[in-house]
Design a protein around this motif. Sequence first.
Motif, mmCIF file in Angstrom:
data_model
loop_
_atom_site.group_PDB
_atom_site.id
_atom_site.type_symbol
_atom_site.label_atom_id
_atom_site.label_comp_id
_atom_site.label_asym_id
_atom_site.label_seq_id
_atom_site.Cartn_x
_atom_site.Cartn_y
_atom_site.Cartn_z
ATOM 1 N N PRO A 1 -1.987 0.929 6.849
ATOM 2 C CA PRO A 1 -3.483 1.023 7.150
ATOM 3 C C PRO A 1 -3.667 0.040 8.345
ATOM 4 O O PRO A 1 -2.841 -0.964 8.708
ATOM 5 C CB PRO A 1 -3.968 -0.295 5.897
ATOM 6 C CG PRO A 1 -2.873 -0.051 4.784
ATOM 7 C CD PRO A 1 -1.470 0.236 5.471
ATOM 8 N N ASN B 1 1.122 5.648 7.674
ATOM 9 C CA ASN B 1 0.477 5.307 6.615
ATOM 10 C C ASN B 1 -0.021 3.850 6.619
ATOM 11 O O ASN B 1 -0.544 3.489 5.378
ATOM 12 C CB ASN B 1 1.037 5.950 5.355
ATOM 13 C CG ASN B 1 0.987 7.572 5.461
ATOM 14 O OD1 ASN B 1 -0.243 8.004 5.099
ATOM 15 N ND2 ASN B 1 1.897 8.146 5.734
ATOM 16 N N LYS C 1 -0.781 3.811 -2.372
ATOM 17 C CA LYS C 1 -1.069 5.422 -2.036
ATOM 18 C C LYS C 1 -0.513 6.338 -3.019
ATOM 19 O O LYS C 1 0.798 6.134 -3.381
ATOM 20 C CB LYS C 1 -0.387 5.797 -0.632
ATOM 21 C CG LYS C 1 -0.816 7.062 -0.152
ATOM 22 C CD LYS C 1 -0.475 7.242 1.466
ATOM 23 C CE LYS C 1 -0.763 8.570 1.978
ATOM 24 N NZ LYS C 1 -1.805 8.845 2.004
ATOM 25 N N GLY C 2 -1.301 7.135 -3.575
ATOM 26 C CA GLY C 2 -0.707 8.223 -4.484
ATOM 27 C C GLY C 2 -1.202 7.770 -6.159
ATOM 28 O O GLY C 2 -0.691 8.380 -6.940
ATOM 29 N N LYS C 3 -1.868 6.722 -5.970
ATOM 30 C CA LYS C 3 -1.899 5.916 -7.444
ATOM 31 C C LYS C 3 -3.046 6.752 -8.138
ATOM 32 O O LYS C 3 -2.685 6.866 -9.086
ATOM 33 C CB LYS C 3 -2.542 4.635 -7.420
ATOM 34 C CG LYS C 3 -2.508 3.849 -8.703
ATOM 35 C CD LYS C 3 -2.881 2.437 -8.322
ATOM 36 C CE LYS C 3 -2.995 1.607 -9.556
ATOM 37 N NZ LYS C 3 -3.168 0.098 -9.664
ATOM 38 N N ASN D 1 2.695 10.639 -1.384
ATOM 39 C CA ASN D 1 1.662 11.049 -0.606
ATOM 40 C C ASN D 1 0.251 11.242 -1.548
ATOM 41 O O ASN D 1 0.498 10.488 -2.892
ATOM 42 C CB ASN D 1 2.126 12.585 -0.049
ATOM 43 C CG ASN D 1 2.123 13.384 -1.288
ATOM 44 O OD1 ASN D 1 1.784 13.356 -2.455
ATOM 45 N ND2 ASN D 1 3.036 14.574 -0.849
ATOM 46 N N ASP D 2 -0.713 11.718 -1.173
ATOM 47 C CA ASP D 2 -2.006 11.367 -1.988
ATOM 48 C C ASP D 2 -1.705 12.254 -3.262
ATOM 49 O O ASP D 2 -2.854 12.025 -4.179
ATOM 50 C CB ASP D 2 -3.206 11.730 -1.072
ATOM 51 C CG ASP D 2 -3.604 10.847 -0.039
ATOM 52 O OD1 ASP D 2 -3.127 9.638 -0.457
ATOM 53 O OD2 ASP D 2 -3.991 11.184 0.964
ATOM 54 N N TRP E 1 0.814 -1.096 -0.163
ATOM 55 C CA TRP E 1 -0.065 -0.058 -0.006
ATOM 56 C C TRP E 1 0.886 1.360 -0.019
ATOM 57 O O TRP E 1 0.571 2.183 -0.848
ATOM 58 C CB TRP E 1 -0.994 0.060 1.271
ATOM 59 C CG TRP E 1 -1.547 1.341 1.396
ATOM 60 C CD1 TRP E 1 -1.402 2.227 2.479
ATOM 61 C CD2 TRP E 1 -2.717 2.039 0.452
ATOM 62 N NE1 TRP E 1 -2.184 3.285 2.198
ATOM 63 C CE2 TRP E 1 -2.865 3.333 1.011
ATOM 64 C CE3 TRP E 1 -3.135 1.607 -0.877
ATOM 65 C CZ2 TRP E 1 -3.781 4.236 0.615
ATOM 66 C CZ3 TRP E 1 -3.857 2.518 -1.369
ATOM 67 C CH2 TRP E 1 -4.322 3.894 -0.694
ATOM 68 N N ILE E 2 1.942 1.283 0.899
ATOM 69 C CA ILE E 2 2.561 2.653 0.973
ATOM 70 C C ILE E 2 3.658 2.682 -0.144
ATOM 71 O O ILE E 2 4.302 3.673 -0.151
ATOM 72 C CB ILE E 2 3.180 2.696 2.248
ATOM 73 C CG1 ILE E 2 4.201 1.688 2.689
ATOM 74 C CG2 ILE E 2 2.131 2.882 3.294
ATOM 75 C CD1 ILE E 2 4.784 2.038 4.209
#
Length: 815
Positions: free
Chosen positions: A566, A564, A708-710, A526-527, A506-507
């Motif tokens: 989850p 970050n 994250k950020g995708k 980041n987002d 995820w990160i």
Amino acid sequence: MTFPVQAEIVVIGGGIIGCSTAYHLAKEGAKDVIVLEGGQLTNGSTWHAAGLVGQLRTSANITQLLKNSVHLYKILEAETGLATGWKMNGGLRLACSKDRWTEVQRQATTARSFDLPMELLTPQEAKNLWPLMNVSDVVGAALLPTDGQANPADITQSLAKGARMGGVKFHEQTRVTGIQVHNGNVVGVTTAQGEIKCEKVVNCCGQWAREVGLMAGVNVPLQAVEHQYMVTEVLEGAAVPRDLPTLRDPDRLIYFKEEVGGLIMGGYEPNPIVWARNGIPESFYFSLLNDNWEHFEQLMEQAMIRVPALETAGIRMLTNGPEAFTPDGNFILGEAPEVRNFFVGAGFNAFGIAAGGGAGKALAEWLLAGEPPMDLWPVDIRRFSQVHHDDKFVCQRTLEAYGKHYTMSWPHEEYKSGRPILTSLLYQTLKDQGACFGSKNGWERPNWFAPDGTIAEDEYSYGRPNWFDAVGEEHRATRDSVAVFDQSSFAKLVVKGADAEQALSWICANDVAKPVGSLIYTQLLNDNGCIECDLTVGRVAADEYYLVTGTGFRTHDFSWISRNIPQNLEVELSDITEDWTTLSLMGPDSREVLGQITDADLGNVEFPFGTLQPVRIAGHDVRALRVTFVGELGWELHMPRSAGADVYNAIMDTGRPFGIRNAGYRAIESLRLEKGYRVWSSDLTADSTPMEAGLGWAVKLSSDIPFKGKEALKNVQQQPLKKRLVSFTVKDPEVILLGRETIYRDGERVGYLTSGGWGYTVEANIGNGYVRNAGGVDADFLKSGSYELEIARERVPCEIQLGPLYDPAMARVKV
Ligand SMILES: Cc1cc2nc3c(=O)[nH]c(=O)nc-3n(C[C@H](O)[C@H](O)[C@H](O)COP(=O)(O)OP(=O)(O)OC[C@H]3O[C@@H](n4cnc5c(N)ncnc54)[C@H](O)[C@@H]3O)c2cc1C
């Protein structure tokens, strides 16, 4: 006003930073904000500040933050009806030596890079603007026409009024005595009047910020230091016009500002006096310290040389006020790594009035969005680490940083105080072999090795430094044979647990769901799809990963990862930095050397690039990582600290016939620039995406794994890139690239260098930087331009390079 029992955001401290943060929170639409002030507004450091407002810093974004202050100060009075004393009378800066003039010229280029007006002047032109001064020793000067001055207390009251107009409630005489934290989140504050439940807290407590931070278990490394300036009577018959620019005379360590027909003069003594080492006395409100003429005399002597009229001037007062200074001279902003929703804005190093408007804006936006509005790494609270919990170290470094406020800021300059504090097991061994150490986040790291008969000490210079040739030898050994680097200061983290793969998938932007033994270079985004961390992830077991990141990013990366991952996953994160030693064996002969001290098969098939394996060396278990940051065949050898000496000795004994050398961080810098490897915090920041940084290949965008950020990156992919990181080369050996030099394409300013240095193999200066263009930057755009770099206000032609300059596989150099 009734005492509140809850609020959304509690701002603690009613100095300029607290009031500015409250003002901007209101502007951003925050509805339920209260400011708690233990005494009265401005009664900390703010009321007695001199009020100079300068803007230029060494970071583009921090300069932007200070420009935001000026932008606000220009309009604030019209908005609130309360005067601020703002005057855009410009700021003069003098240079009284050849080196200082080089520094000022380089600063002028930095200002150009950061879009801040700055003009270079002759001594006579400077005197025309500041007739009172003697310019007999002045080599040159610079004018920053948009700098100015303000009345600190008035500007703060004006900010407070603006905040009230936006609905913020102020409670003076309300001292915070405790911070409530639950499950790592801030949930409220305690005051003598009662408790207030809240969602977020901002510690804007100036020199008290350390003690207020500790109430929440948060470390805010700062130290109060005495700071003095004197105010003269009106200088009769002398020209002190109202619009006299502020004046900084760094070679004499002093500054001046007009004050009702007289002058304010202050400065930064090389022997600062620490204050309140054991805590600030209670009720130290609107208070000053005893004036200390004896200590001030050293500045006064300098001031009288610069402004002879001071010899006969009447002195109205000497102000001695304490101010919060920090170990690196930068302020402290952001969400504390220890406690969620506990923010800090403190430690302003005597430029809190200049920074106040912009820092409050950045802090308010950070509070509301959960992430900073732009990359603010130089002031980010996560730049500190465990060593900064040590009061003695913090105090020593802070005093040293204070003393350096106006001294020459040399390329590659190192701090001297509080050393050594963190050392590798090999510290003494390397020292005995001529290591000249630098200090990073408390760690002693070999920068270079002095050849026999020379002294292992940096001699600072804006030209070729004394270590240039020695580093060249280390560089060439790495390229031609083999070298060993002690990189034990690498931050080393372990992610362990049944859900480790899921958590890291995820990160991490790159695919880490790889077999045990894989090594993955990845960014964490980041987002907005921008780069928060840049690290290497090794899979050491089905349920365990080993993460290696830069020495300076230890707290930052740990905090980012832990926040970050989850929730509800079975995974633990730990930091084992001090327990492990890292030796990097690099160069074409590294396989031969390593092969003689281990039974492991080191062939390309058996031990391919991008993998790790356990090996045995000198009777110890070692984790070997086939990876490189220098662009050569090589292995990073990670091992428990106690194994370090035996493994090092085995490497050196075996490497001797190959001409093995110790090598340091300055060689790494040169080697990595040639290979096009990027460094987080300069080339890579939270302002750039992997695509802009040329790292799109390390992103699993085409896989169906969410990360994250995708989503943001998918959008980025559909639009033309507005900037691209590339390299430039300048063959002229007289040129010195350091970073921040301005990039011109076809005569237009398009960016600035993020890092720079000399490449010994390609025999050229190499600079990395983003080329920007609102209409898009593609390969055609990049290749079709003709480029120049501005260095110390002079333009030199350069070549753009879109790929690595050095490629060992092709055994050729592309420059
Ligand atoms: C002599 C001198 C000259 C200076 N000159 C300049 C200059 O020319 N230009 C410039 O930019 N800067 C200058 N500065 C620096 C500037 O004054 C500071 O950086 C700035 O005022 C810091 O503001 P602050 O809000 O962080 O801290 P402060 O103004 O100290 O405010 C912190 C507030 O927190 C409150 N507080 C503390 N603990 C608690 C608690 N537990 N509960 C509630 N409230 C609490 C305090 O009462 C205080 O009001 C100078 C400083 C000095 C000492």
